[in-house]
Write a protein that holds these residues in place. Structure first.
Motif, PDB file in Angstrom:
ATOM      1  N   UNK A  24       0.833  -1.194   0.000  1.00  0.00           N
ATOM      2  CA  UNK A  24       0.000   0.000   0.000  1.00  0.00           C
ATOM      3  C   UNK A  24       0.872   1.250   0.000  1.00  0.00           C
ATOM      4  N   UNK A  25       0.555   2.217  -0.841  1.00  0.00           N
ATOM      5  CA  UNK A  25       1.307   3.481  -0.876  1.00  0.00           C
ATOM      6  C   UNK A  25       1.085   4.278   0.406  1.00  0.00           C
ATOM      7  N   UNK A  26       1.888   5.319   0.575  1.00  0.00           N
ATOM      8  CA  UNK A  26       1.788   6.142   1.778  1.00  0.00           C
ATOM      9  C   UNK A  26       0.500   6.962   1.803  1.00  0.00           C
ATOM     10  N   UNK A  27      -0.075   7.272   0.629  1.00  0.00           N
ATOM     11  CA  UNK A  27      -1.289   8.086   0.560  1.00  0.00           C
ATOM     12  C   UNK A  27      -2.468   7.267   1.064  1.00  0.00           C
ATOM     13  N   UNK A  28      -2.931   7.565   2.256  1.00  0.00           N
ATOM     14  CA  UNK A  28      -4.047   6.808   2.834  1.00  0.00           C
ATOM     15  C   UNK A  28      -5.326   7.631   2.856  1.00  0.00           C
ATOM     16  N   UNK A  29      -5.345   8.766   2.126  1.00  0.00           N
ATOM     17  CA  UNK A  29      -6.558   9.581   2.044  1.00  0.00           C
ATOM     18  C   UNK A  29      -7.632   8.825   1.292  1.00  0.00           C
ATOM     19  N   UNK A  30      -8.854   9.329   1.383  1.00  0.00           N
ATOM     20  CA  UNK A  30      -9.948   8.700   0.649  1.00  0.00           C
ATOM     21  C   UNK A  30      -9.650   8.669  -0.838  1.00  0.00           C
ATOM     22  N   UNK A  31      -9.187   9.809  -1.389  1.00  0.00           N
ATOM     23  CA  UNK A  31      -8.863   9.846  -2.809  1.00  0.00           C
ATOM     24  C   UNK A  31      -7.743   8.876  -3.134  1.00  0.00           C
ATOM     25  N   UNK A  32      -6.742   8.779  -2.239  1.00  0.00           N
ATOM     26  CA  UNK A  32      -5.638   7.867  -2.472  1.00  0.00           C
ATOM     27  C   UNK A  32      -6.080   6.413  -2.468  1.00  0.00           C
ATOM     28  N   UNK A  33      -6.986   6.067  -1.537  1.00  0.00           N
ATOM     29  CA  UNK A  33      -7.476   4.681  -1.487  1.00  0.00           C
ATOM     30  C   UNK A  33      -8.288   4.352  -2.728  1.00  0.00           C
ATOM     31  N   UNK A  34      -9.107   5.292  -3.160  1.00  0.00           N
ATOM     32  CA  UNK A  34      -9.907   5.044  -4.364  1.00  0.00           C
ATOM     33  C   UNK A  34      -9.027   4.967  -5.606  1.00  0.00           C
TER      34      UNK A  34
END
Length: 432
Positions: free
Chosen positions: A10-20
């Protein structure tokens, strides 16, 4: 981007946009597959997300179509009118409202946004074209739209081309345009150039594209038959008093020397004898402004006091930091006054920048009509005009003055810069 597996970290971006965004073209949990482009690349999607983002996909997956009733993993949905890279950008937008728009892909993404009824993305694309497409890249964007003929992009691109067509025609990429692109440009009735300048550009295009000779000839005929052609810029007229300028280079009768002394058969001509070569007059008009402005051309008075004569005009236009632009015209001056319109490459000026227009007129012995200065019909508009006359070696006793051969100046107020202000840098990620 390829299909991802469950072992992908999983990448470091765990924001909603990042997860989507991590779900874009992710085979894991995907319940729909597309075969995109030719010969076709398999790209995975998720019906629930796509249905919420696009009414087109909602209808496609709602049970009304064959794709919603079969195992779509075994029956991929073909999409032949969009390339894989573009489709992935469309998916990213639909999943997380992130998209990368560049001058190279904006037309394709705009088409996809229309196809899938992504209104906000389509508006973003048009705004990108409006802000980021410049005279340097407009022909590439315009020509790429031949695949789709999107009205908004055509309109924006044609406005840029027709604002400074003389520079656009000089681009090498103009010679590689598709036939329909040349026809659309030639069809515009308002363009900041003259008909002969447009025709010259089309003729050069025909010479390079020999296989388009027949259609190119039709485009030339269409331009010649057009009625009511005009320019997109405005005119500001010279209201100064008019008069005739006595021809320098020819002495007045009272100044003529006595007849030559004759010794034998060879006359001795005094050094003060009048010149017998055509005269040259030099008119200089400098334009300053308080606010951003573009200068496109001038109208030049053509009228002689006695008997018609040929006048050759050399027009040189320059501003600080730019190479001079030159135009040359040969006209016939008669006793009836008319104005020769000369358009050149757009000159962008701002406070502290001067546009200098130098007109050298080569003519015969008669006097030519001009104005005593340049008195603007709109002194409050923000443009300032300064006139002078060059003392050319061919002008006997030429003295600096304020005579002006310019009848009007073609201009528009607007941004002064090689590119318009940008909304976002090219290739930057956009979010809404």
């Amino acid at each position: 981007m390829t299909g991802k597996s469950s072992s992908t970290p999983l990448p470091a971006d765990s924001s909603l946009a990042g997860r989507l965004e991590r779900l874009v073209n992710n085979e894991q949990f995907a319940d729909v597959a597309f075969r995109v482009g030719e010969p076709g690349e398999v790209i995975f999607g998720h019906k629930a997300i796509l249905s919420e983002a696009s009414e087109v996909f909602r209808a496609q997956f709602s049970g009304m179509f064959k794709e919603s009733r079969e195992n779509v993993r075994e029956h991929e949905i073909p999409i032949v009118d969009i390339e894989p890279g573009t489709f992935k950008e469309l998916l990213r937008y639909m999943y997380c409202e992130r998209v990368t728009v560049t001058a190279d892909n904006v037309v394709d993404i705009s088409y996809g946004s229309k196809k899938y009824l992504l209104t906000k993305l389509n508006q973003l694309c048009e705004s990108f074209v409006q802000r980021n497409v410049t005279e340097d890249n407009v022909l590439g964007v315009f020509d790429s739209n031949r695949r789709y003929e999107l009205e908004g992009i055509n309109r924006i691109c044609l406005d840029i081309v027709c604002d400074n067509p003389i520079r656009i025609f000089a681009h090498e990429s103009f010679l590689t345009l598709a036939r329909e692109s040349v026809r659309l440009i030639a069809s515009r009735k308002a363009m900041n150039c003259q008909t002969d300048q447009l025709l010259s550009a089309i003729e050069r295009w025909i010479q390079v594209n020999e296989d388009e000779q027949e259609d190119g000839t039709k485009i030339v005929a269409m331009v010649r038959e057009q009625k009511g052609r005009g320019v997109m810029c405005k005119k500001i007229h010279n209201f100064a008093a008019g008069h005739y300028v006595t021809s320098n280079g020819f002495l007045k009768p009272a100044q003529l020397p006595p007849p030559p002394f004759i010794f034998g058969s060879s006359p001795i001509v005094p050094a003060t004898a009048p010149l017998t070569s055509p005269t040259q007059k030099t008119f200089i008009l400098k334009i300053d402004t308080d606010k951003p402005c573009s200068i496109y051309g001038v109208g030049i008075y053509i009228k002689c006091k006695q008997f018609e004569q040929t006048v050759t005009m050399d027009i040189s236009v320059k501003r600080k930091g730019m190479f001079p632009t030159n135009e040359k015209r040969t006209v016939t001056a008669r006793e009836d006054l008319y104005v020769e319109e000369v358009l050149f490459q757009k000159q962008l000026i701002d406070a502290g920048v001067t546009c200098t227009i130098k007109v050298q007129m080569h003519h015969g012995i008669t006097s030519l009509f001009c104005r005593k200065n340049f008195e603007s019909e709109q002194p409050e508009c923000g443009l300032r005009f300064t006139c002078s006359n060059g003392a050319d070696p061919l002008m006997v006793g030429g003295q600096p003055g304020t005579n002006c051969c310019v009848a009007y100046v073609l201009y528009n107020f607007g941004p002064a810069g090689e590119e318009r202000k940008k909304l976002v840098p090219v290739k930057q990620k956009l979010t809404t």
